[in-house]
Design a protein around this motif. Structure first.
Motif, PDB file in Angstrom:
ATOM      1  N   GLY A 109       1.115  -0.568   5.045  1.00 29.53           N
ATOM      2  CA  GLY A 109       0.791   0.350   6.131  1.00 29.53           C
ATOM      3  C   GLY A 109      -0.097  -0.248   7.193  1.00 29.53           C
ATOM      4  O   GLY A 109      -0.114   0.221   8.335  1.00 29.53           O
ATOM      5  N   ASP A 110      -0.839  -1.276   6.874  1.00 27.79           N
ATOM      6  CA  ASP A 110      -1.744  -1.900   7.843  1.00 27.79           C
ATOM      7  C   ASP A 110      -1.030  -2.879   8.767  1.00 27.79           C
ATOM      8  O   ASP A 110      -1.423  -3.051   9.915  1.00 27.79           O
ATOM      9  CB  ASP A 110      -2.882  -2.634   7.116  1.00 27.79           C
ATOM     10  N   SER A 111       0.002  -3.542   8.285  1.00 25.76           N
ATOM     11  CA  SER A 111       0.662  -4.583   9.078  1.00 25.76           C
ATOM     12  C   SER A 111       1.649  -4.018  10.097  1.00 25.76           C
ATOM     13  O   SER A 111       1.873  -4.630  11.130  1.00 25.76           O
ATOM     14  CB  SER A 111       1.401  -5.565   8.165  1.00 25.76           C
ATOM     15  N   SER A 141       4.621  -5.523  -8.203  1.00 27.84           N
ATOM     16  CA  SER A 141       3.833  -4.521  -7.480  1.00 27.84           C
ATOM     17  C   SER A 141       4.390  -3.115  -7.608  1.00 27.84           C
ATOM     18  O   SER A 141       3.652  -2.144  -7.488  1.00 27.84           O
ATOM     19  CB  SER A 141       3.753  -4.902  -5.994  1.00 27.84           C
ATOM     20  N   TYR A 142       5.691  -3.000  -7.814  1.00 26.26           N
ATOM     21  CA  TYR A 142       6.342  -1.692  -7.876  1.00 26.26           C
ATOM     22  C   TYR A 142       6.969  -1.483  -9.244  1.00 26.26           C
ATOM     23  O   TYR A 142       8.188  -1.487  -9.411  1.00 26.26           O
ATOM     24  CB  TYR A 142       7.374  -1.554  -6.750  1.00 26.26           C
ATOM     25  N   THR A 170       0.799  -1.221   0.000  1.00 25.28           N
ATOM     26  CA  THR A 170       0.000   0.000   0.000  1.00 25.28           C
ATOM     27  C   THR A 170       0.836   1.276   0.000  1.00 25.28           C
ATOM     28  O   THR A 170       0.314   2.345  -0.308  1.00 25.28           O
ATOM     29  CB  THR A 170      -0.912   0.035   1.241  1.00 25.28           C
ATOM     30  N   GLU A 171       2.095   1.178   0.346  1.00 26.25           N
ATOM     31  CA  GLU A 171       2.920   2.368   0.544  1.00 26.25           C
ATOM     32  C   GLU A 171       3.853   2.614  -0.636  1.00 26.25           C
ATOM     33  O   GLU A 171       4.165   1.706  -1.401  1.00 26.25           O
ATOM     34  CB  GLU A 171       3.730   2.232   1.835  1.00 26.25           C
ATOM     35  N   ASP A 189      19.000   2.747  -2.621  1.00 29.10           N
ATOM     36  CA  ASP A 189      18.312   4.037  -2.792  1.00 29.10           C
ATOM     37  C   ASP A 189      16.954   3.865  -3.461  1.00 29.10           C
ATOM     38  O   ASP A 189      16.062   4.687  -3.266  1.00 29.10           O
ATOM     39  CB  ASP A 189      19.142   4.989  -3.661  1.00 29.10           C
ATOM     40  N   TYR A 190      16.804   2.814  -4.272  1.00 34.39           N
ATOM     41  CA  TYR A 190      15.599   2.626  -5.070  1.00 34.39           C
ATOM     42  C   TYR A 190      14.525   1.809  -4.357  1.00 34.39           C
ATOM     43  O   TYR A 190      13.439   1.608  -4.900  1.00 34.39           O
ATOM     44  CB  TYR A 190      15.964   1.979  -6.416  1.00 34.39           C
ATOM     45  N   GLY A 191      14.803   1.365  -3.153  1.00 33.90           N
ATOM     46  CA  GLY A 191      13.816   0.674  -2.330  1.00 33.90           C
ATOM     47  C   GLY A 191      13.071  -0.415  -3.072  1.00 33.90           C
ATOM     48  O   GLY A 191      13.676  -1.194  -3.814  1.00 33.90           O
ATOM     49  N   PRO A 192      11.757  -0.479  -2.898  1.00 30.07           N
ATOM     50  CA  PRO A 192      10.989  -1.557  -3.525  1.00 30.07           C
ATOM     51  C   PRO A 192      10.964  -1.488  -5.049  1.00 30.07           C
ATOM     52  O   PRO A 192      10.611  -2.471  -5.700  1.00 30.07           O
ATOM     53  CB  PRO A 192       9.587  -1.378  -2.948  1.00 30.07           C
TER      54      PRO A 192
END
Length: 136
Positions: free
Chosen positions: A119-121, A84-85, A4-5, A54-57
């Protein structure tokens, strides 16, 4: 895990791709945003391979693009995160990865590799690419 983030608005990314294409033509006379952008990423990583963080997901989809365009980044992948990304086009994926990098470097210490993608977990996801951590 629900991703979600760190999501970007598709319309804003599409507009940003067109803006960057136009700027690249105007400022450098180059009309291939993908090739130019991947070259910039490759130069960054040549200086310090650990900066893939630096590029994260977005790293996994970016790495796939780099491998597909002649840059040998290794075989390790994360298909679930990669799917997903990523953007709808290669150029969108490149720009999303770069936008994430800008945001990440503005908010976190260089080398950060833990990100809350759901964000929920409340659980953190850790980016670790042994191809980049232990280059041959």
């Amino acid at each position: 895990m629900n991703f979600t983030e760190y999501r970007f608005d598709k319309n804003k990314i599409s507009a940003l791709v067109e803006e960057k294409k136009a700027n690249l033509i105007t400022n450098r006379g180059i009309n291939n945003l993908l090739a130019f952008g991947l070259g910039v990423v490759a130069d960054r990583l040549r200086n310090d391979r650990s900066r893939y963080r630096d590029y994260g997901p977005y790293w996994w989809a970016l790495k796939e693009l780099m491998n597909a365009n002649g840059y040998s980044m290794g075989d390790q992948s994360d298909p679930i995160v990669s799917d997903s990304y990523r953007g709808g086009t290669d150029e969108e994926t490149l720009i999303m990865a770069d936008e994430f990098r800008t945001m990440n470097l503005g908010q976190n210490v260089i080398g950060t590799n833990k990100f809350m993608l759901d964000g929920d977990s409340g659980e953190f996801w850790e980016l670790f690419d042994p191809d980049m951590e232990n280059p041959t």
